[in-house]
Design a protein around this motif. Structure first.
Motif, PDB file in Angstrom:
ATOM      1  N   ARG A  67       0.723  -0.973   0.166  1.00 50.16           N
ATOM      2  CA  ARG A  67      -0.069   0.045   0.054  1.00 50.16           C
ATOM      3  C   ARG A  67       0.633   1.245  -0.042  1.00 50.16           C
ATOM      4  N   VAL A  68       0.697   2.154  -0.847  1.00 49.82           N
ATOM      5  CA  VAL A  68       1.532   3.257  -1.093  1.00 49.82           C
ATOM      6  C   VAL A  68       0.807   4.598  -0.924  1.00 49.82           C
ATOM      7  N   GLY A  69       1.241   5.360  -0.008  1.00 48.69           N
ATOM      8  CA  GLY A  69       0.541   6.763  -0.048  1.00 48.69           C
ATOM      9  C   GLY A  69       1.541   7.779  -0.627  1.00 48.69           C
ATOM     10  N   TYR A  70       1.128   8.590  -1.647  1.00 45.31           N
ATOM     11  CA  TYR A  70       1.775   9.387  -2.536  1.00 45.31           C
ATOM     12  C   TYR A  70       1.406  10.850  -2.286  1.00 45.31           C
ATOM     13  N   VAL A  71       2.558  11.596  -1.959  1.00 45.24           N
ATOM     14  CA  VAL A  71       2.325  13.070  -1.935  1.00 45.24           C
ATOM     15  C   VAL A  71       3.174  13.676  -3.114  1.00 45.24           C
ATOM     16  N   PRO A  72       2.397  14.329  -4.254  1.00 40.65           N
ATOM     17  CA  PRO A  72       2.970  14.725  -5.455  1.00 40.65           C
ATOM     18  C   PRO A  72       3.753  15.914  -5.095  1.00 40.65           C
ATOM     19  N   GLN A  73       4.713  16.410  -6.095  1.00 41.72           N
ATOM     20  CA  GLN A  73       5.522  17.710  -5.918  1.00 41.72           C
ATOM     21  C   GLN A  73       4.629  18.810  -5.972  1.00 41.72           C
ATOM     22  N   ARG A  74       3.354  18.772  -6.885  1.00 42.70           N
ATOM     23  CA  ARG A  74       2.596  19.775  -7.293  1.00 42.70           C
ATOM     24  C   ARG A  74       1.135  19.354  -7.455  1.00 42.70           C
ATOM     25  N   LEU A  75       0.079  20.083  -7.244  1.00 39.79           N
ATOM     26  CA  LEU A  75      -1.161  19.503  -7.380  1.00 39.79           C
ATOM     27  C   LEU A  75      -2.171  20.765  -7.758  1.00 39.79           C
ATOM     28  N   HIS A  76      -2.384  20.958  -9.033  1.00 42.30           N
ATOM     29  CA  HIS A  76      -3.236  22.266  -9.499  1.00 42.30           C
ATOM     30  C   HIS A  76      -4.394  22.038  -9.052  1.00 42.30           C
ATOM     31  N   ILE A  77      -5.264  22.952  -8.348  1.00 47.48           N
ATOM     32  CA  ILE A  77      -6.502  23.067  -8.306  1.00 47.48           C
ATOM     33  C   ILE A  77      -7.329  24.241  -8.729  1.00 47.48           C
ATOM     34  N   ASP A  78      -8.175  24.010  -9.710  1.00 47.34           N
ATOM     35  CA  ASP A  78      -8.835  25.293 -10.211  1.00 47.34           C
ATOM     36  C   ASP A  78      -9.461  26.130  -9.191  1.00 47.34           C
ATOM     37  N   PRO A  79      -8.714  27.374  -9.304  1.00 49.44           N
ATOM     38  CA  PRO A  79      -9.236  28.201  -8.138  1.00 49.44           C
ATOM     39  C   PRO A  79     -10.994  28.533  -8.101  1.00 49.44           C
ATOM     40  N   GLY A  80     -11.267  28.394  -9.377  1.00 43.03           N
ATOM     41  CA  GLY A  80     -12.957  28.619  -9.130  1.00 43.03           C
ATOM     42  C   GLY A  80     -13.890  27.475  -9.022  1.00 43.03           C
ATOM     43  N   LEU A  81     -13.119  26.290  -8.540  1.00 43.67           N
ATOM     44  CA  LEU A  81     -13.795  25.047  -8.124  1.00 43.67           C
ATOM     45  C   LEU A  81     -13.879  25.108  -6.423  1.00 43.67           C
ATOM     46  N   PRO A  82     -15.205  24.886  -6.147  1.00 43.42           N
ATOM     47  CA  PRO A  82     -15.379  24.977  -4.707  1.00 43.42           C
ATOM     48  C   PRO A  82     -15.040  23.502  -4.078  1.00 43.42           C
ATOM     49  N   LEU A  83     -13.906  23.469  -3.659  1.00 45.84           N
ATOM     50  CA  LEU A  83     -13.428  22.038  -3.188  1.00 45.84           C
ATOM     51  C   LEU A  83     -13.043  21.967  -1.674  1.00 45.84           C
ATOM     52  N   PRO A  84     -14.004  21.858  -0.671  1.00 48.66           N
ATOM     53  CA  PRO A  84     -13.558  21.861   0.623  1.00 48.66           C
ATOM     54  C   PRO A  84     -12.613  20.745   1.004  1.00 48.66           C
ATOM     55  N   VAL A  85     -11.916  20.925   1.852  1.00 50.83           N
ATOM     56  CA  VAL A  85     -10.847  19.909   2.392  1.00 50.83           C
ATOM     57  C   VAL A  85     -11.510  18.500   2.666  1.00 50.83           C
ATOM     58  N   ARG A  86     -12.592  18.495   3.329  1.00 46.27           N
ATOM     59  CA  ARG A  86     -13.203  17.177   3.603  1.00 46.27           C
ATOM     60  C   ARG A  86     -13.594  16.463   2.337  1.00 46.27           C
ATOM     61  N   ARG A  87     -14.409  17.265   1.545  1.00 45.88           N
ATOM     62  CA  ARG A  87     -14.317  16.756   0.195  1.00 45.88           C
ATOM     63  C   ARG A  87     -13.356  16.076  -0.723  1.00 45.88           C
ATOM     64  N   PHE A  88     -12.264  16.950  -0.598  1.00 46.77           N
ATOM     65  CA  PHE A  88     -10.881  16.428  -1.262  1.00 46.77           C
ATOM     66  C   PHE A  88     -10.612  15.188  -0.728  1.00 46.77           C
ATOM     67  N   LEU A  89     -10.946  14.943   0.550  1.00 41.48           N
ATOM     68  CA  LEU A  89     -10.251  13.831   1.537  1.00 41.48           C
ATOM     69  C   LEU A  89     -11.104  12.558   1.153  1.00 41.48           C
ATOM     70  N   SER A  90     -12.124  12.875   0.805  1.00 42.72           N
ATOM     71  CA  SER A  90     -13.081  11.640   0.331  1.00 42.72           C
ATOM     72  C   SER A  90     -13.115  11.420  -1.126  1.00 42.72           C
ATOM     73  N   LEU A  91     -12.073  11.875  -2.009  1.00 48.36           N
ATOM     74  CA  LEU A  91     -11.987  11.457  -3.192  1.00 48.36           C
ATOM     75  C   LEU A  91     -10.783  10.447  -3.271  1.00 48.36           C
ATOM     76  N   PRO A  92     -10.761   9.417  -4.000  1.00 49.18           N
ATOM     77  CA  PRO A  92     -11.947   8.853  -4.817  1.00 49.18           C
ATOM     78  C   PRO A  92     -12.882   8.072  -3.610  1.00 49.18           C
ATOM     79  N   THR A  93     -12.129   7.774  -2.421  1.00 55.23           N
ATOM     80  CA  THR A  93     -12.863   6.942  -1.426  1.00 55.23           C
ATOM     81  C   THR A  93     -13.724   7.617  -0.467  1.00 55.23           C
ATOM     82  N   ARG A  94     -14.986   7.578  -0.126  1.00 59.31           N
ATOM     83  CA  ARG A  94     -15.555   8.151   0.698  1.00 59.31           C
ATOM     84  C   ARG A  94     -15.264   7.842   2.064  1.00 59.31           C
ATOM     85  N   ARG A  95     -15.011   8.960   2.903  1.00 57.86           N
ATOM     86  CA  ARG A  95     -14.659   9.005   4.240  1.00 57.86           C
ATOM     87  C   ARG A  95     -15.406   9.566   5.117  1.00 57.86           C
TER      88      ARG A  95
END
Length: 246
Positions: A67-95
């Protein structure tokens, strides 16, 4: 227990040889950091070990069920996209809310669950990425330049957190980094590459190696001193508050 073993690995991009004759392994509980100048193949090596980039020659073996946990060098998120932290952490597996609260507290940002990802500070953003990786319950954390853009205290703080996670979970940590002096204090083993492995070993062995000095010079110990001072200070408090065997 060996988690990843690379033997005689060479990688080519567009006919150009990027890596050659790489022998590498990492075992459970180790913190290993890959360093090298720009263009030396650090990220390519990480991707080859992940299985994202196929080697031209050689083999990469990964432990069964790794099992690998990966932290990328950079991750671009569209500034216009409403993405709360809690939702980000539930992608792709619901938490669950409980899981999310626990992992955010674990990485030191307990109050950001409702905050938009694009409004986080650099340090908060990296800790949320780490939280997402930890939700995988990884055998190994793989970090690609995880502190790019952070100031010196932020870099030292992030590496202390990684060290804590290693001790808490027993996972291995494989990091690509340009934070040379903090790396030298935060790693069990350092692998210096420039297309091939120039030198490797404990931080003190690599720091003294002619190959390392030829690539990086003597540099300054400022970040290293900062990490050691704060890290040792914390351990002093632990010695005062917590009994230790032996």
């Amino acid at each position: 227990m060996t988690l990843i073993q690379a033997s005689g690995v060479s990688v080519h991009y567009g006919g150009r040889r990027v890596l050659f004759d790489i022998d590498f392994s990492i075992t459970k509980g180790e913190i290993v950091t890959i360093v090298g100048p720009n263009g030396s193949g650090k990220t390519t090596l990480l991707r080859a070990l992940l299985g994202v980039v196929p080697p031209r020659r050689g083999t990469v073996a990964r432990a069964r069920g790794l099992r690998v946990g990966y932290v990328p060098q950079r991750l671009h998120i569209d500034p216009g996209l409403p993405l709360p932290v809690r939702r980000f952490l539930s992608l792709p597996t619901r938490r669950s809310a409980t899981e999310i609260a626990a992992v955010l507290a674990r990485v030191g940002v307990p109050d950001v669950a409702g905050q938009n990802m694009t409004t986080l500070s650099g340090g908060q953003f990296q800790r949320v990425l780490l939280a997402r990786a930890l939700l995988m319950e990884p055998d190994i954390l793989m970090l690609d330049e995880p502190t790019a853009g952070l100031d010196q205290p932020g870099v030292a703080s992030f590496y202390r957190l990684i060290d804590d996670m290693r001790h808490e979970t027993g996972c291995a940590v494989l990091s690509v980094s340009h934070d040379l002096h903090v790396v030298m204090s935060a790693s069990d083993r350092v692998v210096c590459i420039n297309g091939h492995i120039c030198c490797e070993g404990t931080p003190s062995v690599v720091r003294a190696a002619p190959e390392y000095r030829a690539l990086f010079g003597m540099g300054t110990g400022g970040a290293l001193a900062l990490f050691q001072h704060q890290h040792d200070h914390e351990h002093d408090h632990q010695k005062d508050d917590t009994p230790h065997a032996g």
